[in-house]
Structures are given as structure tokens and as C-alpha cells.
Design a protein around this motif. Structure first.
Motif, PDB file in Angstrom:
ATOM      1  N   UNK C 216     -10.349  13.648   5.021  1.00  0.00           N
ATOM      2  CA  UNK C 216      -9.536  14.410   5.978  1.00  0.00           C
ATOM      3  C   UNK C 216      -8.351  15.063   5.263  1.00  0.00           C
ATOM      4  N   UNK C 217      -7.728  16.005   5.981  1.00  0.00           N
ATOM      5  CA  UNK C 217      -6.573  16.693   5.385  1.00  0.00           C
ATOM      6  C   UNK C 217      -5.465  15.688   5.091  1.00  0.00           C
ATOM      7  N   UNK C 218      -5.294  14.764   6.029  1.00  0.00           N
ATOM      8  CA  UNK C 218      -4.286  13.732   5.848  1.00  0.00           C
ATOM      9  C   UNK C 218      -4.940  12.373   5.759  1.00  0.00           C
ATOM     10  N   UNK C 219      -4.524  11.600   4.791  1.00  0.00           N
ATOM     11  CA  UNK C 219      -5.035  10.240   4.682  1.00  0.00           C
ATOM     12  C   UNK C 219      -4.011   9.274   5.231  1.00  0.00           C
ATOM     13  N   UNK C 220      -4.402   8.490   6.234  1.00  0.00           N
ATOM     14  CA  UNK C 220      -3.520   7.479   6.800  1.00  0.00           C
ATOM     15  C   UNK C 220      -3.907   6.147   6.221  1.00  0.00           C
ATOM     16  N   UNK C 221      -2.936   5.509   5.534  1.00  0.00           N
ATOM     17  CA  UNK C 221      -3.222   4.183   4.986  1.00  0.00           C
ATOM     18  C   UNK C 221      -2.349   3.191   5.723  1.00  0.00           C
ATOM     19  N   UNK C 257      -7.894  13.778   9.794  1.00  0.00           N
ATOM     20  CA  UNK C 257      -7.400  12.468   9.361  1.00  0.00           C
ATOM     21  C   UNK C 257      -8.501  11.617   8.772  1.00  0.00           C
ATOM     22  N   UNK C 258      -8.176  10.915   7.691  1.00  0.00           N
ATOM     23  CA  UNK C 258      -9.013   9.830   7.194  1.00  0.00           C
ATOM     24  C   UNK C 258      -8.203   8.559   7.306  1.00  0.00           C
ATOM     25  N   UNK C 259      -8.831   7.534   7.879  1.00  0.00           N
ATOM     26  CA  UNK C 259      -8.117   6.278   8.102  1.00  0.00           C
ATOM     27  C   UNK C 259      -8.572   5.238   7.105  1.00  0.00           C
ATOM     28  N   UNK C 260      -7.620   4.559   6.476  1.00  0.00           N
ATOM     29  CA  UNK C 260      -7.961   3.469   5.544  1.00  0.00           C
ATOM     30  C   UNK C 260      -6.997   2.337   5.757  1.00  0.00           C
ATOM     31  N   UNK C 261      -7.397   1.162   5.319  1.00  0.00           N
ATOM     32  CA  UNK C 261      -6.458   0.050   5.278  1.00  0.00           C
ATOM     33  C   UNK C 261      -6.216  -0.312   3.821  1.00  0.00           C
ATOM     34  N   UNK C 270      10.104  -2.398   5.418  1.00  0.00           N
ATOM     35  CA  UNK C 270       9.863  -1.315   6.378  1.00  0.00           C
ATOM     36  C   UNK C 270       8.769  -1.648   7.390  1.00  0.00           C
ATOM     37  N   UNK C 271       8.081  -2.706   7.161  1.00  0.00           N
ATOM     38  CA  UNK C 271       6.828  -2.978   7.885  1.00  0.00           C
ATOM     39  C   UNK C 271       6.957  -2.976   9.397  1.00  0.00           C
ATOM     40  N   UNK C 272       5.853  -2.678  10.122  1.00  0.00           N
ATOM     41  CA  UNK C 272       4.536  -2.262   9.586  1.00  0.00           C
ATOM     42  C   UNK C 272       4.589  -0.827   9.062  1.00  0.00           C
ATOM     43  N   UNK C 273       3.901  -0.628   7.904  1.00  0.00           N
ATOM     44  CA  UNK C 273       4.002   0.643   7.192  1.00  0.00           C
ATOM     45  C   UNK C 273       2.684   1.393   7.239  1.00  0.00           C
ATOM     46  N   UNK C 274       2.821   2.712   7.453  1.00  0.00           N
ATOM     47  CA  UNK C 274       1.645   3.597   7.317  1.00  0.00           C
ATOM     48  C   UNK C 274       1.994   4.646   6.291  1.00  0.00           C
ATOM     49  N   UNK C 275       1.114   4.861   5.347  1.00  0.00           N
ATOM     50  CA  UNK C 275       1.357   5.907   4.352  1.00  0.00           C
ATOM     51  C   UNK C 275       0.566   7.120   4.769  1.00  0.00           C
ATOM     52  N   UNK C 276       1.250   8.229   4.974  1.00  0.00           N
ATOM     53  CA  UNK C 276       0.550   9.479   5.300  1.00  0.00           C
ATOM     54  C   UNK C 276       0.624  10.340   4.064  1.00  0.00           C
ATOM     55  N   UNK C 277      -0.514  10.626   3.523  1.00  0.00           N
ATOM     56  CA  UNK C 277      -0.607  11.286   2.214  1.00  0.00           C
ATOM     57  C   UNK C 277       0.203  10.468   1.235  1.00  0.00           C
ATOM     58  N   UNK C 278       1.411  10.875   0.803  1.00  0.00           N
ATOM     59  CA  UNK C 278       2.164  10.022  -0.122  1.00  0.00           C
ATOM     60  C   UNK C 278       3.473   9.532   0.454  1.00  0.00           C
ATOM     61  N   UNK C 279       3.678   9.809   1.724  1.00  0.00           N
ATOM     62  CA  UNK C 279       4.954   9.452   2.351  1.00  0.00           C
ATOM     63  C   UNK C 279       4.817   8.146   3.109  1.00  0.00           C
ATOM     64  N   UNK C 280       5.826   7.299   3.001  1.00  0.00           N
ATOM     65  CA  UNK C 280       5.830   5.995   3.664  1.00  0.00           C
ATOM     66  C   UNK C 280       6.526   6.113   5.010  1.00  0.00           C
ATOM     67  N   UNK C 281       5.901   5.615   6.036  1.00  0.00           N
ATOM     68  CA  UNK C 281       6.536   5.646   7.350  1.00  0.00           C
ATOM     69  C   UNK C 281       6.473   4.291   7.996  1.00  0.00           C
ATOM     70  N   UNK C 282       7.619   3.784   8.403  1.00  0.00           N
ATOM     71  CA  UNK C 282       7.563   2.589   9.239  1.00  0.00           C
ATOM     72  C   UNK C 282       7.150   3.032  10.642  1.00  0.00           C
TER      73      UNK C 282
END
Lengths: 651, 288, 303
Positions: C216-221, C257-261, C270-282
Motif C-alpha cells: 500500500x501507499x502507506x504502511x501501518x506498523x 494501506x498495508x497493515x503489519x504488526x 509513547x505506547x501504543x505506537x503505530x508507525x506510518x511510513x517512517x513516522x511514529x504516532x502514539x
């Protein structure tokens, strides 16, 4: 001076590998009388044919020698080529340098020398060949079909629908054969009567079919295109035209329930007056003259019970055997099969217990018109069996009995599993088999479907069926699990071998048919002429040729009809002129040639006291030529002079 | 007067005396003369599975001894009969084998030529003497005696080489018994083996087979059990008690040699037929 | 009915039959019919009649030579006055009914005049194609790439090195560029670096950072490490799954979107954390919907 052309065939490498064909061609060209000599890879091909035709024209040839394979292969072909080329076809001599030379030897030099000798002798004969004319015989367009089971019925219908008149004769009082005894057929599980009776009715009503039941062939004369057959029609003691098939006579018969019923394989009893079975065609009564009290002892109570009961008054004890003369052009034999008599196989206990039965007997039990009205009951105590065991290959594939496979045993047994489950529910069913041969269309699928019905399958043959009184016991070693099993069972069904009819040998002699080693009638060639016999104009189809299922029987029957139609659709046939003839001036009328002819083609004319040859029957075997003490019997184009010349030239 | 060389084998002269006694008693009555020769050896049948050459050599030697007298050889024991029949069949069809064996026999000045026939008790009684003659000689018919016939195995198998009676449905002994007045009857176990040859390896199995057959015969109400083989007779007669123990049944079946019954029917005195050697309760049968 | 009763005892032809297929079955049928006086058209799609039987050496159970028993029939069929052979032809259309069929046959061009050809074989012997060596043609993987892709990949290979050892660096750059490893490019790499394609796949499927399917255009980890887990990352994951209607490891149908764990990102505070592309987001589970919408909106703005 003759102008001979010699044509040497390479036959690919079949001849060329072991024989120097170029050298042969060159050698032949120098022989006295030879004008042209050529060789080619495949003389039998179109190119080869053209080579010959062109050479005939170019060199004005009047005799041809073809050095090639056996004349049995292509003599006919080359005769046609030569005819088209403009020469009489009997001015052709085939020299066999394949089977007689190239295939029999390894030494190329010696083989070539031998081939040269053969060609030399061939040329010597070719120079003396006479231009023979074939004669023609008129063809009778009617057909005779002997045996009215499904094969005979199918063949008759095919011919009749093409417009030929067919005489259909049947030994039993009704047509229908074995198929009428069956309940259902594999793999479609069609009701046998349902698919058979429409055809039986069609036969009975077809304007082109004349049906003679309760009749047998007594004698046969003549040859292809012109057979004369005497048919003996047994007396039914019933007026066929008036009998309505009502059945009053057999209900009244004093012997009712005393005589084993052949249709039910002896599992039920009939009277002396009877109708074979409810769907019999013709649906007419008859009186069994071997058992009828009136016919055997002259007395049946005060008056014969059947005659008393019959409303239409059709019983006629004065009926006599009739002889009918039939003249036909072609004959199809469809006399069917018998089951091996399992009594002689003592180990299977058939004679020791009524609970050991054969497949046909089981069919009658299953059939709703059978002795138990479709209930499967043990013959010993009329109770339902709790366990049924089938033993396949009884007498089949057995060096000491019959070596061939019966072809239908496996499928019949599978069919029976289905029918038994239907009738008896969850009883124990065991099968002792050797292989399950489910080779036909839909057969393997049928087998898989039946396996779901959970029969116990044992691969092996039981050595003995032991009658323990209340049950039967067999020991069987199952080769797939390597375990020995003891089976206690209520009813044993033997699947016996299919064998030729008991009178097959007599019938074969009557019709001049050959039997193969197993006793079935022999086909002319298993691949190329499977319905032809060695007697021109007589064809065979169905189980009388070999065991097979209904599908193959019907196919063969239609095939035989087609073969017969090839003859019947012609007004006249050409007779091969390569036969014997009599030099009337020399013939002393001794009659030795008549005795010695295997084809009964010669007859001594009572008035002129000279032997005569029936051109249609003579097969040109030469027995008469050898036998004649005065050299009056001469074989056309195999004369003494021709043969001596050949021998001289070889030497 | 038919003459045969008598070949006793091993078991009859050392253990199963009754057979020989009864044979020698009745044969003169049937107009048969037996010639006794010296130097016979074992027929070799017991070693057949281990060393066939030995068996063939021994049998050939015995046949050659008889051939020297220009007589056929009568072997009452079916095992001996089978050994010699099989041997004859092999030698008559295999020249090389015949030469080889004859080379062994040459030391004793013996030669096998294939002139002598190997004759069994059935061949003598049924073919040579014949039912007619036997029936004429019957003085004390075995009236209503229900007899179970045991043919054994060596007498009727293997069918491929030709045996004195049919392998699947032998009837000749029944026919002889019928002219003696007896009532032989069919029973399902008729063709079962006695088990005798299992004795060395599986003695209990052997006795089980013996016992089971006797038990069946007893249950079906037979008055007598008849056999023609010393090995079978040993099982059924000499070992009847042990067989009964093995199958947990009380067995009381009178077991006779066929020749003993024939003797009784021809009016021969009981004592002369060796009946005292029978261990089974033969006295139960009230005849003679 | 009366016409059927008419005797057919004549040598004249009446009615004709089409036999489709010139193997032994067709040949036998044709011969029997022709001998009965019917005109027979025998259609065969191969250039010659005979079928499979001429390919056999011997036939069971008689061990007859197959050609020897067939040849007389072939010759008879070819010469029979009642049989018209139509070879190298197919059935195109059938119309009509029993007794009256109209059949259209497509006769392929032999490029040889059948009436003149006598089968001498000169043309066969001299045919040039006959003697051309037949080598298996290997497919050039270059052909499957677009010009643009070819330029890009060639540059990457040039930079990393055109040898087997450069496989992983090359694949990393391509993966970064295309967001996955396209099949055609892998084949080209295998060809250029002279590695068997199976070897390339061996490596490509081993590392999780390589994907063989378009991403996907954006990878959500989503981080599933202990701290994040305790702080509710499973619920976050579930919400994302619910919204996007995909499972972990999958890509949405619209390719966004591509979803991964992942196991631990090391940003526990920061948890719980999701990384979108290379950016970290709580992120918390209740905020997932808005979060996703925001990303989409940003995309549109950029576009």
C-alpha cells in the motif's frame, strides 16, 4: 513373346535391409521375357501403383511380376492396379521376397541369391498365366439371423430397417435370450426388460421380419449370396394364430408346479403347458412334449386339462414338426452362451446345498417376475439371508478349467451388491474376487459408487465351500492384508465362467464354422474382421464369439448387420476365378474329388458321370487336383505346366 | 492271481502292525499274492521338503528292486505311494535325471527302467480286484454301520500328477464300503487333513486337527471311522485320547483300517485282523 | 413406410454418408457403407487417414504388425469408387436433420495441387526448413520491462555492482523504490547478475522486509511489544482492521494501506505506537478512525 514387367519393392527396410533390391532389379531386367524392371520403396503406395501403370503403358506390358510382401497382403491391391493399367488382373504374379526371404534369413548375400531364384521362377510362371475372367452370381437380398437374444434382435432390426427381409429363428419358445432373465443391467442400472421389450415388440411387429420361434437349423447348403436353409419348427401343440396368451391352460395343467422352469434356472416349477415368461414374444402357450401326460402316455385324466380350460380351443395335439425352407443371401449367427456347470466344480459345494447359487439364479430371485416375486430368500428355508457371499472367477482364469476371463463377472457382482442393499438393507455382503475388472465406459465410476455400499472385499479364492447345515463356511486368504479369514455366510453366489453353448460343436459342424481353442466361434481376424467367419457370407456377433457385456454385444450385432448389408445390397457378386475346373474329356467319373473336397464344392453329375464344380463354393484349395488320378481336375493359373516351369527355372 | 511286490515302508512294520496283518489276511481271499523282497529302504517322503535328490534316489532304488523281479510294487502307505509315484513321473520325463540316479544305483547292480507301476490299496481293491468280486465274498455284511471315510491327503493330492481317486470328490472307498453293506455318509469335514505331519513342529496343532475332525464325526452320529494311511491312523486311533484332551472333548470313535473292515465283512476272525492293536474303542461296533 | 420396404438390392448409389474421422473406425465404417452402395465422404483433419494405428508397431494379442494389417484397408479406402477422401479438413458447420444434412467443411491449404502430386518426395528432401538446426529459444527478460523501469533498474545494478553478491543491496533499493519486488524485475535481475531465478526467490521470500506483492501507499506498523500491549495495542489493531477491512499482512483494495504488526519499536513511553511510513504516532483505539481520515486528507492535499 511375352512382355513382362518386374517391380521390386523395398518395403521400407523390411526387404531392403536383408536383400539387395538394386541388384535384384538389375538381375530381373536381364531375364528372358522381361522388358522393364524397376524398384521402389513402397510398391503398394500410390506412387508405386503409378509406376506400374505408367510402365504398362510405356512398355506395352502384358504380364506383371511384383516382388514384395506376401500376396495375402496386397495381391488384391495390385490386381486392381494392373486392371486400371489395362491388363487382365490374373496376369499378375506376386513373388514373396519378404516373408519367404528377407524376414527368414540373415545373410544378405545368400538372401539376395534366393530372391533372384524366386523372381526367376515368378517370371517363368508369369509368362504362362492365362487371362481369367471372374464370373458373377446373383445375390438373394434376404437375410437369416440365427438366435434371437439381444444380438440377434439388434442385427435383425438394423437389417430390417434398411429394407432387407429378415428371417429370425430362435430355439426357445420366446425371443429375448439371457437379457430377458436379468433384472437390472450395469452400469446404468436400467431395468433389463424395460430396455429389451420395446425391441422385442419392434421385432414382432416389423413388416420385414419373419419370426420363427421354437425352431432350429437342420441343414444348410449353398454359398454366399445363395444359401438354402432347412429349419425344423418344433410343434407347440397350440394354434399360434388363435392363442391369446391368456394362461388358462397353464393354470389348469395337471403337472403345474412339477417341472423345473428353465427360464427361472430351475428355481421354480411350471406345468407341461406353459408360457415361458410374462413378457414372452410371441406371447403364446406351448406344451412340453417331453413331460406332457397326454403326449408321453396318451392319457391325461379323463380329458387333457389344458384343452378343457382353453376358451379359444387352440390346443391341438395333432400338430407335427414342420420343415421350412429358407433362401437367403447372408447369415448372422447370434446363438449366445451358457454358464459353466458349477456342479462339476465340487469344491464350491453347488451340488451339496441349495444355498449355493449362480448369478443367473440370483437374477431370477431379484427379478419381480421370478420365483420369489423379487424377495431375496434362501432357497433352503425361504428366510432372508443375513449374510451373502459372492465368489468370483468360478472356473474362470483357471488352467484346469477355462483359461479366459468372463468379462462380465466383476460388474455383475458390483451390480448385485447395489441390488441386495436395496432389497435387504444393511446385511453383510462379502466378495471374494481376483481382480475387479471395470474396464468399460462408466464402469470405474460405477465401481467407486458401489464401494460406498460397504461390501467386504477379499482378494483371493476360497479353496472350499463347506456346507455346515445351517450356514455355509469358507476359508479365504486375503492377499491384500495377508490374513486368513473364515466367513460364515447364509447364501453363496457363484459367478461362473461363460462358456459356449452345449451344442456349439454340433452347430459349428453344421454351419461349417470354426471354433477357437475355447470353443467359441472363431472370427476371421480379431482386429480386422471380428464379425466375419472363414465361411463367406456367414457372420457372428455377441457372446457366441466370446464373452462380452450387453454394450459390446449390441455394437457387434450392428456391425455384423452392416457386414451382411455389404453383400445383400448388391445384385450380384464376383467370384474369384482362381478355382478348380474339370477337363470333361479326361474325367472318368470316379468321384474321388467329391469325397475329398472340404467345402463340398464338387458334385458328380448323375447323368453325364462327370464331376462338376460349384464356382461359388470352391475355395481353390487344390485337394481335388492332388487327388484326381487322371489329372482331370485342374486349378486355374496353377497348372502343372506353369508349376513345372517355375521349378525348372529355379533349378 | 495277481502278484505284487510288497513295500511296507517304515511306519507299518515298526508301529502300525494292524495294517499289515489285515492286508496279509484278506489278500489271499481276494486272490492277490504278495512277494516280500529284502533290502528295501525308506521311501524318502519325510525328507522331501529338505532334500529332494535324496527322496528321489531312495524311491528309485526301491522301485528298481521291484523291477528286478518284473513286478509292480504295492505300497499300502499313501505317503510311500506318493513318493514313488512322483519319483516315477520325474524319471520318466527327465532322461538326464534318470541317468544320474541310475549311476548311483549302479553300485548295487540296480537299474531303474520305468517298467513297474506303483500301486495303492485303492488301486488293488477297486481296480485289480473290483467291487463285483468283493461283494461276492461278503459273508457278514456291515449292516447299517454308518461309516465316516477319511482319505487323507497323500492318497488324493496333488491332482496334477494323477492320484488313485479324485481330489475334490473321492468316492472309491465309499463304493467299497457299500458293497460290504455299510452306510458311508457325507460329512463336511471329510477332506480335512489329520494333522499328522505337524507333529514334529507343532504337536498341539496336529492334535487339534485330529481332535476337531473326530469331534465332528462323533457329533454327527457315525458308528465308525475308516482310514487307509498309517500316519492318519496313528493320529486318529493311537492318539485319540490325547486328541480329545487337546480339544477338550471325550472322544469315543471306533477307528479302523479299511482292510480291517473288509476282513470283518469277509468273515475273517477278529483276532487275525490286528484289532487288539487298535487303541480306539473298536469293540463298540458289534460285528464279527 | 413403403419406400423403406423397397428392396435395396442394387449396385446403384443412393443417399450419401459423411464419416468424420479417418482412423480405423472411420475407415471401416466408410468401407462397409461404400461396399453397400452408399457414397461416403470421409473427412480427416490430419493430412492422411490412418489415425493412431500407423503409429503403433505391433497390436495385441496377436502381435500383428499394425501397419501390415491396416495398409490393405488404407489402400482400399483410397481407391474405392464410392469413397471421397477429404483430408486436412475440419468440420465447420452442420445443418438440417436426419436424411438431409448440409455440412460445411473447411479444407485447409496444403499448398500442393493434390491432383498433380504423385508423392515422389522431392520437395520433402529439398525443404530448407527441414535442415535448420532447432535450438531452444531463451526468453530475454529485458523484454518484459518498460523503458522507464529498465533505466531505473540498470542504474541500480550499476550502482550496487553487477555481480551475484550484490543481490541483496539491489533488491533493497528496488523494494524501496517500488515498495515491493515486481516479478518481471526479479527475472531481469536474475539474468543480469547471472543467478538462477529460484535463488533470487529464495532470498526474496526469506526476509520480511521484502514483499512480492505490491504494498500500500502507506504502511501501518502496529507495535505489539509488552508495554504497548499492556496499554491497549491489540484494541488499536482491531480497530484498524475493522476500519480498513483487512487482516494483518494484507493491503487494502484501493492500495492505500498495508497493515503489519511488529514486535517492539523501542518507543514504549509513547505506547501504543503505530508507525506510518517512517513516522511514529502514539494512538488510542478511539482515535483510529480520525487518524486514518487525517492521513487520507493529507494525501488529497498533496495531490
Amino acid at each position: 513373346m511375352r512382355r513382362i514387367g518386374v517391380f521390386v519393392c523395398h518395403c521400407g527396410i523390411n526387404i531392403a535391409q536383408n536383400v539387395d533390391v538394386e541388384a535384384l532389379t538389375k538381375y530381373a531386367s536381364h531375364l528372358n521375357g522381361v522388358v522393364v524392371s524397376k524398384n521402389y520403396k513402397y510398391m503398394c503406395s500410390d506412387v508405386g501403383a503409378n509406376l506400374i501403370k505408367d510402365a504398362i503403358k510405356e512398355h506395352k506390358l502384358d504380364g506383371i511380376v511384383v516382388a514384395s510382401c506376401s500376396p495375402r497382403m496386397h495381391e488384391h491391391t495390385f490386381r486392381e492396379v494392373v486392371t486400371v493399367g489395362g491388363i487382365n488382373p490374373y496376369r499378375l504374379e506376386i513373388v514373396n521376397i519378404r516373408e519367404h526371404c528377407s524376414w527368414a534369413h540373415n545373410d544378405r548375400e545368400k538372401a539376395t541369391e534366393k530372391a533372384k531364384s524366386l523372381i526367376r521362377s515368378g517370371v517363368a510362371k508369369a509368362k504362362l498365366l492365362e487371362p481369367l475372367q471372374s464370373s458373377t452370381i446373383k445375390v438373394n437380398p434376404d437375410a437369416l439371423v440365427i438366435g434371437a437374444g439381444i444380438a440377434g434382435i439388434q442385427a435383425s432390426l438394423d437389417l430390417a430397417n434398411e429394407g432387407f427381409k429378415v428371417y429370425l429363428i430362435e430355439k426357445e419358445p420366446s425371443i429375448g435370450g439371457r437379457m430377458s432373465q436379468l433384472d437390472k443391467t450395469f452400469p446404468t442400472l436400467d431395468c433389463s426388460s424395460c430396455i429389451l421389450t420395446p425391441k422385442m415388440m419392434e421385432v414382432a411387429n416389423h413388416p420385414n421380419i419373419t419370426l420363427h420361434t421354437y425352431s432350429e437349423v437342420a441343414s444348410i447348403e449353398g454359398s454366399i449370396g445363395n444359401y438354402t436353409i432347412k429349419v425344423k419348427k418344433k410343434p407347440r401343440y397350440v394354434d399360434l394364430l388363435k392363442c391369446t396368451g391368456c394362461g388358462d391352460c397353464f393354470t389348469a395343467c395337471r403337472l403345474k408346479g412339477r417341472i423345473p422352469n428353465e427360464f427361472d434356472m430351475g428355481m421354480s416349477k411350471r406345468g407341461a403347458a406353459y408360457i415361458p415368461f410374462p413378457q414372452a414374444v410371441p406371447l403364446k402357450a406351448l406344451i412340453d412334449d417331453k413331460n406332457c401326460l397326454f403326449l408321453t402316455r396318451g392319457k391325461c385324466g379323463d380329458k387333457p386339462a389344458c384343452a378343457e380350460a382353453c376358451q379359444q380351443k387352440v390346443i391341438n395335439f395333432d400338430q407335427k414338426e414342420e420343415t421350412i425352407d429358407l433362401k437367403v443371401g447372408a447369415i448372422i449367427v447370434t446363438t449366445g452362451y451358457d454358464l459353466l456347470n458349477t456342479e462339476s466344480l465340487y469344491e464350491y459345494g453347488y451340488a451339496l446345498s441349495p444355498d449355493v447359487i449362480t448369478t443367473l439364479e440370483l437374477e431370477r430371485l431379484i427379478s419381480s417376475s421370478g420365483p420369489t416375486k423379487g424377495e431375496i430368500l434362501r432357497p433352503s428355508n425361504q428366510q432372508k439371508p443375513k449374510s451373502v457371499t459372492f465368489i468370483l472367477c468360478v472356473g474362470s482364469r483357471d488352467e484346469t478349467q477355462c483359461t479366459w476371463c468372463c468379462r462380465i463377472g466383476c460388474m455383475s457382482a458390483l451390480k448385485h451388491i447395489y441390488l441386495l442393499r436395496e432389497k435387504l438393507g444393511d446385511i453383510e455382503i462379502n466378495i471374494c474376487y481376483t481382480d475387479i475388472r471395470s474396464y468399460g465406459k462408466g464402469y470405474e465410476e460405477f465401481y467407486r459408487k458401489i464401494r460406498e455400499h460397504k461390501a467386504n472385499m477379499f482378494r483371493g479364492r476360497p479353496s472350499e465351500v463347506r456346507n455346515m447345515g445351517e450356514y455355509q463356511k469358507i476359508d479365504i486368504f486375503d492377499t491384500t492384508t495377508n490374513k486368513l479369514f473364515e466367513i460364515k455366510t447364509d447364501l453363496i453366489v457363484l459367478v461362473p465362467e461363460l462358456v459356449p453353448r452345449s451344442n456349439a460343436a454340433h452347430f459349428a459342424r453344421l454351419m461349417h464354422l470354426t471354433q477357437s481353442g475355447d470353443g467359441f466361434f472363431l472370427e476371421a481376424h480379431p482386429k480386422l474382421r471380428p464379425m466375419d467367419t472363414f465361411v463367406n457370407g456367414i457372420f457372428i456377433a455377441g457372446c457366441c464369439q466370446g464373452p462380452k457385456d450387453i454394450q459390446d454385444t449390441v455394437s457387434q450385432a450392428s456391425g455384423a448387420a452392416s457386414r451382411a448389408a455389404c453383400i445383400l445390397s448388391k445384385k450380384e457378386l464376383q467370384i474369384d476365378p482362381l478355382i478348380a475346373y474339370v477337363d470333361e474329356e479326361i474325367c472318368a467319373g470316379c468321384g474321388l474329388c467329391v469325397e475329398v473336397c472340404p467345402y463340398e464344392a464338387r458334385v458328380l453329375n448323375e447323368k453325364t458321370k462327370i464331376a462338376e464344380v460349384n464356382a461359388a463354393l470352391c475355395m481353390g484349395c487344390g485337394a481335388c487336383v492332388v487327388t484326381c488320378p487322371s489329372n482331370a481336375s485342374i486349378h486355374k493359373n496353377f497348372t502343372k505346366k506353369q508349376l513345372m516351369n517355375m521349378i525348372d527355372d529355379i533349378m | 492271481m495277481k502278484k505284487y511286490v510288497f513295500y511296507p515302508g517304515c511306519v507299518i512294520p515298526t508301529e502300525q502292525y494292524a495294517y499289515e496283518l489285515s492286508i496279509r489276511e484278506i489278500f489271499p481271499l481276494l486272490d492277490i499274492k504278495l512277494i516280500d523282497l529284502k533290502n528295501f529302504s525308506c521311501c524318502g517322503e519325510p525328507m522331501k521338503s529338505v532334500n529332494q535328490m535324496l527322496t528321489i534316489s531312495l524311491s528309485t532304488r526301491n522301485i528298481a528292486i521291484a523291477e528286478a523281479e518284473n513286478l509292480d510294487i504295492f505300497a499300502p502307505c499313501p505317503m510311500c505311494h506318493l513318493a514313488m509315484s512322483e519319483c516315477k513321473r520325474v524319471l520318466d520325463s527327465d532322461e538326464k535325471m534318470k541317468e544320474r540316479i541310475n549311476s548311483f544305483l549302479a553300485d548295487e547292480n540296480l537299474k531303474y527302467e520305468g517298467k513297474s507301476q506303483i500301486v495303492s490299496i485303492i488301486d488293488v481293491l477297486y481296480d485289480a480286484v473290483g467291487l463285483q468280486k468283493i461283494s461276492e465274498l461278503v459273508k457278514k455284511p456291515l449292516k447299517d454301520v454308518k461309516v465316516a471315510v477319511h482319505y487323507g491327503c497323500h492318497l488324493i493330492r496333488p491332482s496334477e500328477i494323477g492320484r488313485p481317486d479324485n481330489s475334490e470328490n473321492p468316492q472309491k472307498i465309499e463304493e467299497i464300503l457299500k458293497v460290504l453293506g455299510a452306510k458311508p455318509a457325507y460329512y463336511p469335514e471329510k477332506l480335512d487333513c489329520c494333522g499328522g505331519l505337524l507333529t514334529s513342529n507343532l504337536p498341539e496343532s496336529a492334535l487339534t486337527k485330529t481332535g476337531q475332525k473326530l469331534q465332528a464325526v462323533q457329533q454327527q452320529g457315525f458308528d465308525a471311522f475308516v482310514d487307509v494311511c498309517p500316519w492318519c491312523h496313528r493320529q486318529y486311533d493311537s492318539k485319540q485320547i490325547k486328541a480329545g484332551e487337546t480339544v477338550a472333548a471325550k472322544l469315543e470313535v471306533p477307528v479302523f483300517y479299511l482292510t480291517q473292515l473288509i476282513g470283518l465283512a469277509l468273515g475273517v476272525n477278529k483276532e487275525k485282523l490286528g484289532l487288539e492293536f487298535n487303541l480306539s474303542p473298536v469293540d463298540k461296533l458289534k460285528i464279527g | 413406410m413403403s419406400d423403406e420396404k423397397k428392396s435395396l438390392a442394387s449396385n446403384s448409389k443412393h443417399g450419401s454418408v459423411l464419416v468424420i474421422g479417418g482412423g480405423i473406425a472411420g475407415i471401416q465404417s466408410a468401407l462397409d457403407l461404400a461396399d453397400s452402395g452408399f457414397k461416403v465422404y470421409l473427412v480427416e483433419s490430419k493430412p492422411s487417414i490412418g489415425g493412431v494405428m500407423p503409429q503403433l508397431d505391433k497390436t495385441f494379442p496377436t502381435n500383428d504388425c499394425a501397419m501390415c494389417i491396416l495398409a490393405p484397408k488404407l489402400v482400399s479406402t483410397g481407391r474405392h469408387p464410392n469413397i471421397e477422401l477429404i483430408t486436412y479438413s475440419d468440420l465447420k458447420n452442420i445443418e438440417g436433420q436426419l436424411g438431409n444434412f448440409l455440412v460445411t467443411i473447411n479444407k485447409r491449404a496444403r499448398s500442393v495441387d493434390e491432383s498433380l502430386c504423385n508423392g515422389c518426395g522431392l520437395c520433402v528432401e529439398n525443404c530448407l526448413v527441414r535442415f535448420k538446426p532447432q535450438k531452444p529459444i531463451k526468453h530475454d527478460a529485458k523484454k518484459d520491462l518498460s523503458e522507464k523501469d529498465l533505466e531505473i533498474v540498470d542504474k541500480i545494478i550499476q550502482t550496487c555492482g553487477k555481480e551475484p553478491d550484490s543481490l541483496i543491496p539491489v533488491m533493497q533499493v528496488i523494494n524501496e523504490n517500488y515498495k515491493y519486488l515486481p516479478k518481471s524485475i526479479l527475472a531481469y535481475i536474475a539474468q543480469e547478475l547471472e543467478i538462477p531465478l529460484s535463488q533470487v526467490y529464495h532470498v526474496a521470500t526469506f526476509y520480511t522486509s521484502f514483499s512480492l506483492k505490491p504494498r500500500g501507499k502507506h504502511t501501518l506498523r502496529v507495535c505489539m511489544g509488552t508495554a504497548c500491549h499492556v496499554r491497549g495495542s491489540p484494541r488499536v489493531l482491531d480497530e484498524i482492521k475493522r476500519h480498513l477491512k483487512i487482516e494483518s499482512g494484507q493491503t487494502t483494495n484501493d492500495g492505500l494501506f498495508t497493515l503489519e504488526t511488529v514486535n517492539c519499536l523501542g518507543a514504549c513511553a509513547l505506547g501504543p505506537v503505530v508507525v506510518v511510513d517512517d513516522e511514529y504516532y502514539p494512538i488510542s483505539s478511539s482515535k483510529v478512525e480520525d487518524f486514518l481520515k487525517k492521513i487520507i486528507k493529507e494525501d488529497e492535499q498533496i495531490a
